[in-house]
Motif scaffolding. Structure first.
Motif, mmCIF file in Angstrom:
data_model
loop_
_atom_site.group_PDB
_atom_site.id
_atom_site.type_symbol
_atom_site.label_atom_id
_atom_site.label_comp_id
_atom_site.label_asym_id
_atom_site.label_seq_id
_atom_site.Cartn_x
_atom_site.Cartn_y
_atom_site.Cartn_z
ATOM 1 N N VAL A 289 -5.915 -3.076 -2.335
ATOM 2 C CA VAL A 289 -6.480 -4.402 -2.585
ATOM 3 C C VAL A 289 -5.354 -5.412 -2.722
ATOM 4 C CG1 VAL A 289 -7.837 -5.819 -4.169
ATOM 5 C CG2 VAL A 289 -8.608 -3.523 -3.623
ATOM 6 N N ASP A 290 -4.340 -5.110 -3.539
ATOM 7 C CA ASP A 290 -3.231 -6.050 -3.752
ATOM 8 C C ASP A 290 -2.483 -6.362 -2.461
ATOM 9 O OD1 ASP A 290 -3.735 -6.208 -6.433
ATOM 10 O OD2 ASP A 290 -2.101 -4.897 -7.032
ATOM 11 N N THR A 291 -2.069 -5.335 -1.746
ATOM 12 C CA THR A 291 -1.231 -5.504 -0.568
ATOM 13 C C THR A 291 -1.994 -6.083 0.614
ATOM 14 O OG1 THR A 291 0.064 -3.604 -1.270
ATOM 15 C CG2 THR A 291 0.322 -4.300 1.012
ATOM 16 N N ASP A 292 -3.200 -5.582 0.866
ATOM 17 C CA ASP A 292 -3.920 -5.954 2.078
ATOM 18 C C ASP A 292 -4.898 -7.109 1.906
ATOM 19 O OD1 ASP A 292 -2.881 -3.945 3.959
ATOM 20 O OD2 ASP A 292 -3.737 -2.551 2.511
ATOM 21 N N PHE A 293 -5.303 -7.388 0.682
ATOM 22 C CA PHE A 293 -6.284 -8.452 0.465
ATOM 23 C C PHE A 293 -5.769 -9.532 -0.477
ATOM 24 C CE2 PHE A 293 -8.676 -4.753 1.791
ATOM 25 C CZ PHE A 293 -9.440 -5.292 2.813
ATOM 26 N N GLY A 294 -4.556 -9.399 -0.980
ATOM 27 C CA GLY A 294 -3.951 -10.403 -1.844
ATOM 28 C C GLY A 294 -4.149 -10.098 -3.309
ATOM 29 N N ALA A 295 -3.080 -10.265 -4.071
ATOM 30 C CA ALA A 295 -3.113 -9.953 -5.500
ATOM 31 C C ALA A 295 -4.176 -10.758 -6.237
ATOM 32 C CB ALA A 295 -1.743 -10.194 -6.126
ATOM 33 N N SER A 296 -4.467 -11.972 -5.751
ATOM 34 C CA SER A 296 -5.465 -12.799 -6.447
ATOM 35 C C SER A 296 -6.865 -12.219 -6.334
ATOM 36 C CB SER A 296 -5.452 -14.225 -5.891
ATOM 37 O OG SER A 296 -5.811 -14.210 -4.526
ATOM 38 N N SER A 297 -7.107 -11.354 -5.339
ATOM 39 C CA SER A 297 -8.439 -10.766 -5.193
ATOM 40 C C SER A 297 -8.558 -9.415 -5.876
ATOM 41 C CB SER A 297 -8.786 -10.614 -3.710
ATOM 42 O OG SER A 297 -7.933 -9.664 -3.112
ATOM 43 N N SER A 298 -7.463 -8.908 -6.475
ATOM 44 C CA SER A 298 -7.477 -7.539 -6.970
ATOM 45 C C SER A 298 -8.141 -7.359 -8.330
ATOM 46 C CB SER A 298 -6.066 -6.967 -7.011
ATOM 47 O OG SER A 298 -5.298 -7.643 -7.978
ATOM 48 N N ALA A 299 -8.176 -8.400 -9.148
ATOM 49 C CA ALA A 299 -8.791 -8.237 -10.475
ATOM 50 C C ALA A 299 -10.265 -7.905 -10.314
ATOM 51 C CB ALA A 299 -8.610 -9.510 -11.287
ATOM 52 N N ASN A 300 -10.643 -6.736 -10.747
ATOM 53 C CA ASN A 300 -12.028 -6.251 -10.687
ATOM 54 C C ASN A 300 -12.552 -5.992 -9.283
ATOM 55 O OD1 ASN A 300 -12.353 -6.235 -13.511
ATOM 56 N ND2 ASN A 300 -12.741 -8.426 -13.477
ATOM 57 N N THR B 121 1.809 5.128 10.782
ATOM 58 C CA THR B 121 1.521 3.723 10.466
ATOM 59 C C THR B 121 0.037 3.464 10.669
ATOM 60 O OG1 THR B 121 1.932 2.982 12.742
ATOM 61 C CG2 THR B 121 3.816 2.951 11.214
ATOM 62 N N PHE B 122 -0.480 2.434 10.000
ATOM 63 C CA PHE B 122 -1.878 2.044 10.141
ATOM 64 C C PHE B 122 -1.970 0.554 10.413
ATOM 65 C CE2 PHE B 122 -2.470 6.084 8.123
ATOM 66 C CZ PHE B 122 -3.709 6.528 8.563
ATOM 67 N N SER B 123 -3.015 0.161 11.110
ATOM 68 C CA SER B 123 -3.265 -1.255 11.383
ATOM 69 C C SER B 123 -3.626 -1.975 10.088
ATOM 70 C CB SER B 123 -4.447 -1.379 12.352
ATOM 71 O OG SER B 123 -5.648 -0.949 11.704
ATOM 72 N N ALA B 124 -3.656 -3.285 10.168
ATOM 73 C CA ALA B 124 -4.191 -4.076 9.060
ATOM 74 C C ALA B 124 -5.694 -3.841 9.001
ATOM 75 C CB ALA B 124 -3.896 -5.556 9.289
ATOM 76 N N PRO B 125 -6.314 -3.991 7.840
ATOM 77 C CA PRO B 125 -7.765 -3.808 7.743
ATOM 78 C C PRO B 125 -8.504 -4.790 8.643
ATOM 79 C CG PRO B 125 -6.779 -3.882 5.564
ATOM 80 C CD PRO B 125 -5.711 -4.276 6.543
ATOM 81 N N ASN B 126 -9.552 -4.278 9.278
ATOM 82 C CA ASN B 126 -10.397 -5.085 10.148
ATOM 83 C C ASN B 126 -11.829 -4.977 9.657
ATOM 84 O OD1 ASN B 126 -11.350 -6.617 12.278
ATOM 85 N ND2 ASN B 126 -11.276 -4.922 13.739
ATOM 86 N N ALA B 127 -12.469 -6.113 9.447
ATOM 87 C CA ALA B 127 -13.855 -6.121 8.985
ATOM 88 C C ALA B 127 -14.764 -6.523 10.128
ATOM 89 C CB ALA B 127 -14.034 -7.113 7.847
ATOM 90 N N GLU C 70 -18.543 -4.920 1.863
ATOM 91 C CA GLU C 70 -18.068 -5.168 3.213
ATOM 92 C C GLU C 70 -17.361 -3.930 3.750
ATOM 93 O OE1 GLU C 70 -15.763 -8.628 2.106
ATOM 94 O OE2 GLU C 70 -17.227 -9.898 3.128
ATOM 95 N N THR C 71 -17.620 -3.587 5.018
ATOM 96 C CA THR C 71 -17.027 -2.414 5.640
ATOM 97 C C THR C 71 -15.782 -2.813 6.423
ATOM 98 O OG1 THR C 71 -19.179 -1.350 5.812
ATOM 99 C CG2 THR C 71 -17.429 -0.484 7.212
ATOM 100 N N TYR C 72 -14.741 -2.036 6.245
ATOM 101 C CA TYR C 72 -13.466 -2.262 6.917
ATOM 102 C C TYR C 72 -13.005 -0.951 7.538
ATOM 103 C CZ TYR C 72 -12.887 -6.700 4.448
ATOM 104 O OH TYR C 72 -13.044 -7.971 3.976
ATOM 105 N N ALA C 73 -12.020 -1.068 8.425
ATOM 106 C CA ALA C 73 -11.380 0.115 8.997
ATOM 107 C C ALA C 73 -9.898 -0.169 9.198
ATOM 108 C CB ALA C 73 -12.014 0.488 10.333
ATOM 109 N N VAL C 74 -9.098 0.867 9.031
ATOM 110 C CA VAL C 74 -7.701 0.853 9.449
ATOM 111 C C VAL C 74 -7.527 2.007 10.426
ATOM 112 C CG1 VAL C 74 -6.774 -0.285 7.394
ATOM 113 C CG2 VAL C 74 -6.947 2.196 7.432
#
Length: 103
Positions: free
Chosen positions: A15-26, A79-85, A67-71
């Motif tokens: 969550v922190d790395t791929d979606f931003g630290a601001s979105s990680s709380a809860n 290595t893995f791609s960035a998450p894709n929704a 929301e569904t994502y895939a890497v």
């Protein structure tokens, strides 16, 4: 070796790395499902992200709460791609999921 040995588990999405630290709380990642594409050999990791605003009993009724994502990895998991929704996250990478065929 046909699955006889495995590497140590490692984090492929955060969550922190791929979606931003601001979105990680809860916020949470769940329903993690690793899949190997038998045709291409790609590794696909499907997962759900529950953003923080929906991580409440009331918010869970909202469709955006899961929301569904895939890497995807085309190099054996190095290595893995960035998450894709998307509505069908796996197919957005050209991967088709189907039931296994009996031997």
């Amino acid at each position: 070796d046909g699955g006889a040995t495995w590497d140590a588990p490692r984090i492929v999405v955060s969550v922190d790395t791929d979606f931003g630290a601001s979105s990680s709380a809860n916020a949470s990642i769940f329903n993690v499902a690793p899949v190997r594409d038998a045709r291409s050999g790609s590794l696909v990791v499907l997962f759900n992200l529950q953003p923080a605003p929906y991580n409440t009993l009331a918010g869970m009724a909202n469709p955006k709460s899961r929301e569904t994502y895939a890497v995807v990895s085309a190099d054996g998991g190095a290595t893995f791609s960035a998450p894709n929704a998307s509505a069908n996250a796996a197919s957005s990478f050209g991967v088709r999921l189907e039931k296994p065929r009996p031997p």
